[in-house]
Design a protein around this motif. Structure first.
Motif, short mmCIF file in Angstrom:
data_model
loop_
_atom_site.label_atom_id
_atom_site.label_comp_id
_atom_site.label_asym_id
_atom_site.label_seq_id
_atom_site.Cartn_x
_atom_site.Cartn_y
_atom_site.Cartn_z
N PRO A 174 0.81 -1.23 0.00
CA PRO A 174 0.00 0.00 0.00
C PRO A 174 0.84 1.27 0.00
N ASP A 175 2.11 1.16 0.41
CA ASP A 175 2.96 2.35 0.49
C ASP A 175 3.66 2.67 -0.82
N ILE A 176 3.51 1.82 -1.84
CA ILE A 176 4.17 2.07 -3.12
C ILE A 176 3.27 2.92 -4.02
N GLN A 177 3.86 3.95 -4.61
CA GLN A 177 3.17 4.75 -5.62
C GLN A 177 3.47 4.17 -7.00
N VAL A 178 2.44 4.01 -7.81
CA VAL A 178 2.59 3.43 -9.13
C VAL A 178 2.29 4.49 -10.20
N PHE A 179 3.23 4.66 -11.12
CA PHE A 179 3.07 5.60 -12.23
C PHE A 179 3.04 4.78 -13.52
N GLN A 180 2.00 5.00 -14.33
CA GLN A 180 1.82 4.18 -15.53
C GLN A 180 2.06 4.97 -16.81
N GLN A 181 2.55 4.26 -17.82
CA GLN A 181 2.76 4.87 -19.13
C GLN A 181 2.40 3.86 -20.22
N SER A 182 1.44 4.21 -21.07
CA SER A 182 1.11 3.33 -22.19
C SER A 182 2.09 3.58 -23.34
N CYS A 183 2.42 2.52 -24.06
CA CYS A 183 3.44 2.57 -25.11
C CYS A 183 2.88 1.92 -26.39
N PRO A 184 1.90 2.57 -27.03
CA PRO A 184 1.17 1.91 -28.14
C PRO A 184 2.01 1.56 -29.35
N MET A 185 3.16 2.20 -29.53
CA MET A 185 3.96 1.93 -30.73
C MET A 185 4.96 0.79 -30.54
N TRP A 186 5.19 0.36 -29.32
CA TRP A 186 6.27 -0.60 -29.09
C TRP A 186 5.97 -1.98 -29.67
N VAL A 187 4.75 -2.49 -29.46
CA VAL A 187 4.43 -3.82 -29.99
C VAL A 187 4.51 -3.85 -31.52
N PRO A 188 3.91 -2.88 -32.24
CA PRO A 188 4.05 -2.90 -33.70
C PRO A 188 5.51 -2.85 -34.17
N LEU A 189 6.33 -2.07 -33.50
CA LEU A 189 7.75 -2.01 -33.87
C LEU A 189 8.42 -3.36 -33.69
N ILE A 190 8.13 -4.02 -32.58
CA ILE A 190 8.75 -5.31 -32.31
C ILE A 190 8.26 -6.37 -33.29
N GLU A 191 6.96 -6.41 -33.53
CA GLU A 191 6.41 -7.46 -34.39
C GLU A 191 6.79 -7.27 -35.86
N ASN A 192 7.19 -6.06 -36.22
CA ASN A 192 7.69 -5.82 -37.57
C ASN A 192 9.21 -5.81 -37.63
N ASN A 193 9.83 -6.27 -36.53
CA ASN A 193 11.29 -6.40 -36.45
C ASN A 193 12.01 -5.08 -36.70
N GLU A 194 11.40 -4.00 -36.24
CA GLU A 194 12.00 -2.67 -36.40
C GLU A 194 12.52 -2.11 -35.08
N HIS A 195 12.38 -2.90 -34.00
CA HIS A 195 12.65 -2.35 -32.67
C HIS A 195 14.11 -2.02 -32.39
N LEU A 196 15.02 -2.67 -33.09
CA LEU A 196 16.44 -2.39 -32.87
C LEU A 196 17.02 -1.42 -33.90
#
Length: 271
Positions: free
Chosen positions: A141-163
């Motif tokens: 309960p004492d941990i603060q959680v900060f979230q960030q969505s990354c909508p472009m990451w999966v398409p980059l990886i699945e198209n082998n463009e991530h590196l």
């Protein structure tokens, strides 16, 4: 006693990074992996659709002889797991078990942060579900959680463009957006099973003092603990070191991409 196999499900390829860690940690068991590539990605689908797709795939794995199924997919774990566990299993499959990847991670994340400020990076579906925020809060309960969505990451990886250099903009953009929420974040959870493939670039972007957590090793360790605590499940599992891969999409396409995630060449069959 009915023999059983461990089933591992993902909407596509990402769950193979979790499977890799599980297979390394528990190499003797029989496994069936199912990727629902024909209907992926799950991230932007509605709750009811994700639940429907996930249940269909879980039931397919049950029919293949799996008494224990791991949802190696954050979106399915966030949007379908609870309903399957609370409604479908008691009504139709009381002797089967379905586990996810969110709770095992939430149970241990407190050991990786000193500042009690944790970042979570995931798909829109996972972030919008608030599942990590809720689960982490249950255990810490004492941990603060900060979230960030990354909508472009999966398409980059699945198209082998991530590196490739072209991916750097989107990697730096999302990482900077997360860190702008708090300067005291010292632990970042990659809450998508695709994201470990970005680790070389993420290590260059994030400061050295930040722990970057991937889920595979955590889930594998927690699965080992689960089987030790549930011998009635463990004693059913066959240990012949067999691994079978299935996809709802094109097996040839699956095999081409899957080796990047699993770390070795593999051959799949049509679901």
């Amino acid at each position: 006693m009915e023999a059983s196999t461990i089933g591992i499900f993902d909407s596509g390829y990402g769950g193979l990074t979790v499977f890799r860690s599980i297979a390394d940690k528990l190499p003797d068991y029989n496994y069936i992996y199912l990727g629902d590539n024909a209907r992926s990605p799950y991230g932007d689908h509605a709750f009811d659709t994700i639940y429907k797709y996930t249940l269909e795939c879980v039931e397919w794995l049950f029919a293949k002889g799996c008494h224990l199924v791991i949802l190696a997919c954050n979106t399915a774990s966030a949007k379908a797991l609870r309903t399957i566990q609370q409604r479908d299993l008691p009504a139709k499959y009381p002797d089967r078990r379905v586990l996810g990847v969110i709770r095992p991670t939430a149970e241990v994340i407190g050991g990786y942060t000193s500042t009690k400020q944790v970042g979570v990076m995931g798909t829109r579906g996972t972030v919008n579900s608030q599942s990590y925020l809720l689960e982490i809060n249950k255990f810490f309960p004492d941990i603060q959680v900060f979230q960030q969505s990354c909508p472009m990451w999966v398409p980059l990886i699945e198209n082998n463009e991530h590196l490739e250099p072209g991916a750097d903009f989107f990697i730096e953009e999302y990482c900077s957006a997360l860190l702008q929420q708090s300067a005291d974040i010292d632990c970042v959870l990659l809450a998508c099973t695709h994201y470990p493939l970005l680790m070389p670039k993420l290590k260059r972007v994030f400061p050295d003092h930040i722990n970057i957590l991937t889920q595979g090793e955590i889930v594998a360790e927690r699965l080992l603990d689960y089987l030790e605590r549930h011998p009635e499940i463990a004693e059913k599992l066959v240990k012949q070191k067999e691994r079978h891969f299935y996809t709802s999409g094109d097996p040839a396409v699956f095999d081409e991409h899957a080796s990047v995630f699993f770390g070795e060449t593999l051959k799949s069959d049509k679901m």
